[in-house]
Design a protein around this motif. Structure first.
Motif, PDB file in Angstrom:
ATOM      1  N   SER A  64       3.951   1.179   5.048  1.00  0.00           N
ATOM      2  CA  SER A  64       2.863   1.451   5.979  1.00  0.00           C
ATOM      3  C   SER A  64       1.545   1.132   5.288  1.00  0.00           C
ATOM      4  O   SER A  64       1.506   0.871   4.091  1.00  0.00           O
ATOM      5  CB  SER A  64       2.898   2.904   6.462  1.00  0.00           C
ATOM      6  OG  SER A  64       2.799   3.793   5.370  1.00  0.00           O
ATOM      7  N   CYS A  65       0.482   1.172   6.057  1.00  0.00           N
ATOM      8  CA  CYS A  65      -0.828   0.774   5.543  1.00  0.00           C
ATOM      9  C   CYS A  65      -1.824   1.918   5.682  1.00  0.00           C
ATOM     10  O   CYS A  65      -1.669   2.808   6.526  1.00  0.00           O
ATOM     11  CB  CYS A  65      -1.355  -0.462   6.290  1.00  0.00           C
ATOM     12  SG  CYS A  65      -0.295  -1.923   6.132  1.00  0.00           S
ATOM     13  N   ASN A  66      -2.844   1.862   4.858  1.00  0.00           N
ATOM     14  CA  ASN A  66      -3.934   2.824   4.935  1.00  0.00           C
ATOM     15  C   ASN A  66      -4.742   2.583   6.202  1.00  0.00           C
ATOM     16  O   ASN A  66      -4.669   1.510   6.815  1.00  0.00           O
ATOM     17  CB  ASN A  66      -4.836   2.686   3.706  1.00  0.00           C
ATOM     18  CG  ASN A  66      -4.137   3.095   2.427  1.00  0.00           C
ATOM     19  OD1 ASN A  66      -3.425   4.097   2.392  1.00  0.00           O
ATOM     20  ND2 ASN A  66      -4.333   2.338   1.364  1.00  0.00           N
ATOM     21  N   GLN A 117       0.822  -1.210   0.000  1.00  0.00           N
ATOM     22  CA  GLN A 117       0.000   0.000   0.000  1.00  0.00           C
ATOM     23  C   GLN A 117       0.859   1.265   0.000  1.00  0.00           C
ATOM     24  O   GLN A 117       1.095   1.841  -1.046  1.00  0.00           O
ATOM     25  CB  GLN A 117      -0.950  -0.024   1.208  1.00  0.00           C
ATOM     26  CG  GLN A 117      -2.022  -1.111   1.099  1.00  0.00           C
ATOM     27  CD  GLN A 117      -3.047  -1.022   2.205  1.00  0.00           C
ATOM     28  OE1 GLN A 117      -2.995  -0.156   3.072  1.00  0.00           O
ATOM     29  NE2 GLN A 117      -4.002  -1.953   2.205  1.00  0.00           N
ATOM     30  N   LEU A 118       1.349   1.694   1.144  1.00  0.00           N
ATOM     31  CA  LEU A 118       2.089   2.943   1.238  1.00  0.00           C
ATOM     32  C   LEU A 118       3.572   2.667   1.401  1.00  0.00           C
ATOM     33  O   LEU A 118       3.962   1.757   2.129  1.00  0.00           O
ATOM     34  CB  LEU A 118       1.580   3.780   2.415  1.00  0.00           C
ATOM     35  CG  LEU A 118       0.088   4.103   2.419  1.00  0.00           C
ATOM     36  CD1 LEU A 118      -0.277   4.911   3.650  1.00  0.00           C
ATOM     37  CD2 LEU A 118      -0.306   4.859   1.154  1.00  0.00           C
ATOM     38  N   CYS A 119       4.390   3.449   0.708  1.00  0.00           N
ATOM     39  CA  CYS A 119       5.844   3.250   0.750  1.00  0.00           C
ATOM     40  C   CYS A 119       6.511   4.610   0.924  1.00  0.00           C
ATOM     41  O   CYS A 119       6.157   5.581   0.264  1.00  0.00           O
ATOM     42  CB  CYS A 119       6.322   2.565  -0.533  1.00  0.00           C
ATOM     43  SG  CYS A 119       8.113   2.273  -0.588  1.00  0.00           S
ATOM     44  N   ALA A 120       7.503   4.662   1.816  1.00  0.00           N
ATOM     45  CA  ALA A 120       8.297   5.870   2.041  1.00  0.00           C
ATOM     46  C   ALA A 120       9.763   5.501   1.862  1.00  0.00           C
ATOM     47  O   ALA A 120      10.299   4.656   2.593  1.00  0.00           O
ATOM     48  CB  ALA A 120       8.041   6.436   3.441  1.00  0.00           C
ATOM     49  N   ASN A 121      10.394   6.107   0.865  1.00  0.00           N
ATOM     50  CA  ASN A 121      11.804   5.834   0.626  1.00  0.00           C
ATOM     51  C   ASN A 121      12.673   6.588   1.630  1.00  0.00           C
ATOM     52  O   ASN A 121      12.443   7.761   1.920  1.00  0.00           O
ATOM     53  CB  ASN A 121      12.181   6.250  -0.802  1.00  0.00           C
ATOM     54  CG  ASN A 121      13.596   5.835  -1.150  1.00  0.00           C
ATOM     55  OD1 ASN A 121      13.929   4.659  -1.122  1.00  0.00           O
ATOM     56  ND2 ASN A 121      14.439   6.801  -1.479  1.00  0.00           N
ATOM     57  N   VAL A 122      13.667   5.895   2.177  1.00  0.00           N
ATOM     58  CA  VAL A 122      14.642   6.487   3.092  1.00  0.00           C
ATOM     59  C   VAL A 122      16.015   6.127   2.573  1.00  0.00           C
ATOM     60  O   VAL A 122      16.167   5.161   1.810  1.00  0.00           O
ATOM     61  CB  VAL A 122      14.444   5.980   4.539  1.00  0.00           C
ATOM     62  CG1 VAL A 122      13.105   6.416   5.081  1.00  0.00           C
ATOM     63  CG2 VAL A 122      14.554   4.454   4.604  1.00  0.00           C
ATOM     64  N   PRO A 123      17.058   6.881   2.929  1.00  0.00           N
ATOM     65  CA  PRO A 123      18.412   6.587   2.417  1.00  0.00           C
ATOM     66  C   PRO A 123      18.827   5.156   2.730  1.00  0.00           C
ATOM     67  O   PRO A 123      18.918   4.751   3.875  1.00  0.00           O
ATOM     68  CB  PRO A 123      19.290   7.613   3.144  1.00  0.00           C
ATOM     69  CG  PRO A 123      18.374   8.747   3.443  1.00  0.00           C
ATOM     70  CD  PRO A 123      17.052   8.125   3.737  1.00  0.00           C
ATOM     71  N   GLY A 124      19.039   4.407   1.690  1.00  0.00           N
ATOM     72  CA  GLY A 124      19.518   3.041   1.831  1.00  0.00           C
ATOM     73  C   GLY A 124      18.453   2.022   2.144  1.00  0.00           C
ATOM     74  O   GLY A 124      18.770   0.835   2.275  1.00  0.00           O
ATOM     75  N   SER A 125      17.217   2.438   2.258  1.00  0.00           N
ATOM     76  CA  SER A 125      16.176   1.478   2.613  1.00  0.00           C
ATOM     77  C   SER A 125      14.816   2.061   2.231  1.00  0.00           C
ATOM     78  O   SER A 125      14.713   3.004   1.447  1.00  0.00           O
ATOM     79  CB  SER A 125      16.234   1.142   4.108  1.00  0.00           C
ATOM     80  OG  SER A 125      15.297   0.131   4.425  1.00  0.00           O
TER      81      SER A 125
END
Length: 477
Positions: free
Chosen positions: A220-222, A208-216
């Motif tokens: 998360s979900c709705n 569902q929900l994706c947040a890109n972070v440095p190196g990873s």
């Protein structure tokens, strides 16, 4: 072609290089000449000429590595670990065949290096080819990438620990036996010599929900979903387990719906229920009076009525039949819509005498009865308040017929001042009382309905009266 010499000693490289050079030195005449990798065909000289990669290849060697051109290739060697040999000028060794070779100065074998074998492919009359590779200094008894320990053995040099590697700041140095490699940490990839972050969200790693972070990345979900232990997929949350609704709850994918019991409606907050005022929907819901209750309603009836089995209509209670009345034994109970009345026994006023329990008669032989109705018949009826009009409510007819006689029907005396009634003759011997205007109750009316008998043959005129008492109910039912 040769990019790393840390795993080989100098003489082994010399032998390999010589074999490669001899193997590449084959010429075929003609304009269709093709040369092997590392050589280019010279149409004018009709020979294969070596390509100097150190000049033609940009950044052939990086860092503190020295590029050394070879016949058909090149080497990358640390600058401090080689010395350029001096060769007598002789024939060029390249892609052409038959060129003479100059005598080269090779490393001293007293350092422990094995004696090189003679060149097996060299023609006996031709001199040896002058080697173009650098000669390693005699002060390096260990292979490249290794260092001499106090016990005289060669140990691997950890370039990563000694910070002698050539990895750029965005890379990670990984030590290997006799060397090292430059790599990127997890979550990064090598682009143009630099480690750049991988945007994992572009590849649908999360459901569902994706947040890109440095190196990873982070999944998360709705709302209405819970992240599974795999940290990537989501599962539906059954919100109904927490009883969020006042009445009924129905779980849906990612949410829930509240429902209300009959007689209630869902409030604007979507969870609570408000009572419906059914009585406000229509004034005809109940025949008499509607009383709202939580989730429902009740119909009430006035005194003298009971609630019918449909729960809405009112039916008259016949107090005369149920015995729920106050009439004495000397009275007669008469029931009407919504009530009753107690009628006293009939008493005929003189000169009338009682003919039956509801009829009085005035004899023709009695002079006082002249111009009086011959009989008075007492009748009682009930009428609903506001009854629709016109309506036939009572019928009368002659019981005795005389030859040559005809009959006149009319309303006599008081009781019809408002002209709510009139008589309509239906035959020679009968007529009907018609209600012409609605009457609102409760009300009690007394009408004298007269039937006049006329016989011109015998010159007779007489009359009879039905004294009709009408009880108009308070309600229209």
């Amino acid at each position: 072609m040769f990019s790393d010499i840390r795993g080989l000693n100098v003489w082994t490289y010399a032998r390999m290089l010589t074999v490669v050079v001899l193997a590449l030195c084959s010429i075929h005449s003609g304009y269709g000449q093709t040369c092997t990798e590392g050589f280019a065909y010279d149409r004018r000289a009709r020979v294969c000429v070596d390509i100097d990669e150190c000049r033609t290849v940009p950044d052939a060697c990086r860092g503190d590595m020295q590029c050394v051109n070879q016949n058909g290739g090149y080497l990358c060697i640390p600058r401090g670990l080689y010395s350029q040999p001096t060769y007598p000028r002789g024939g060029e060794g390249g892609g052409g065949g038959g060129a003479g070779r100059s005598q080269a100065t090779y490393p001293d074998t007293s350092l422990g290096f094995p004696e090189p074998d003679p060149y097996p492919l060299q023609p006996p009359p031709a001199p040896p080819v002058a080697p173009s590779y650098p000669v390693v200094s005699r002060s390096a008894p260990c292979l490249l990438g290794y260092t001499l320990a106090e016990d005289g053995t060669c140990h691997d040099m950890d370039e990563c620990e000694t910070d002698s590697h050539q990895c750029n700041p965005t890379q990670v140095c990984i030590n290997t036996a006799g060397g090292y490699t430059c790599s990127c940490t997890e979550g990064y990839w090598l682009v143009g010599g630099q480690c750049q972050d991988i945007d994992e969200c572009r590849y649908g790693y999360c459901q569902q929900l994706c947040a890109n972070v440095p190196g990873s990345y982070s999944c998360s979900c709705n709302p209405g979903f819970l992240l599974n232990p795999d940290s990537r997929t989501c599962q539906d949350v059954d919100e109904c387990e927490d009883n969020p609704c006042a009445h009924g709850c129905f779980n849906t994918y990612g949410s829930y719906m509240c429902s209300c019991e009959e007689g209630f409606e869902l409030a604007s907050d979507g969870t609570t229920c408000n009572d419906l005022d059914e009585c406000g929907f229509s004034e005809f819901l109940c025949q008499h009076r509607c009383v709202n209750t939580p989730g429902s309603f009740q119909c009430h009836c006035p005194a003298g009525y009971y609630l019918y089995e449909d729960g809405r209509s009112c039916e008259d209670i016949n107090e005369c039949e149920t015995g729920n009345n106050t009439c004495t034994t000397a009275q007669v109970c008469f029931n009407f819509q919504g009530g009753y009345t107690c009628l006293d026994l009939l008493k005929c006023d003189p000169p009338y005498v009682e003919l039956s329990d509801n009829q009085c008669m005035c004899s023709a032989e009695n002079p006082a009865c002249r111009d009086r109705p011959f009989t008075i018949l007492y009748r009682h009826m009930d009428l609903s308040s506001g009854r629709s009009v016109p309506a036939d409510i009572f019928q009368m007819q002659a019981t005795t017929r005389y030859p040559g006689a005809f009959y006149i029907f009319q309303i006599k005396g008081p009781g019809n001042e408002g002209r709510e009634f009139y008589m309509r003759q239906t035959s020679n011997v009968s007529a009907t009382l018609v209600l012409s205007r609605p009457i609102k109750g409760p009300r009690e009316l007394v009408l004298d309905l007269e039937m006049v008998t006329v016989n011109n043959v015998i010159n007779f005129r007489g009359s009879s009266i039905i004294r009709l008492t009408i009880y108009v109910s308070e309600h229209p039912y």
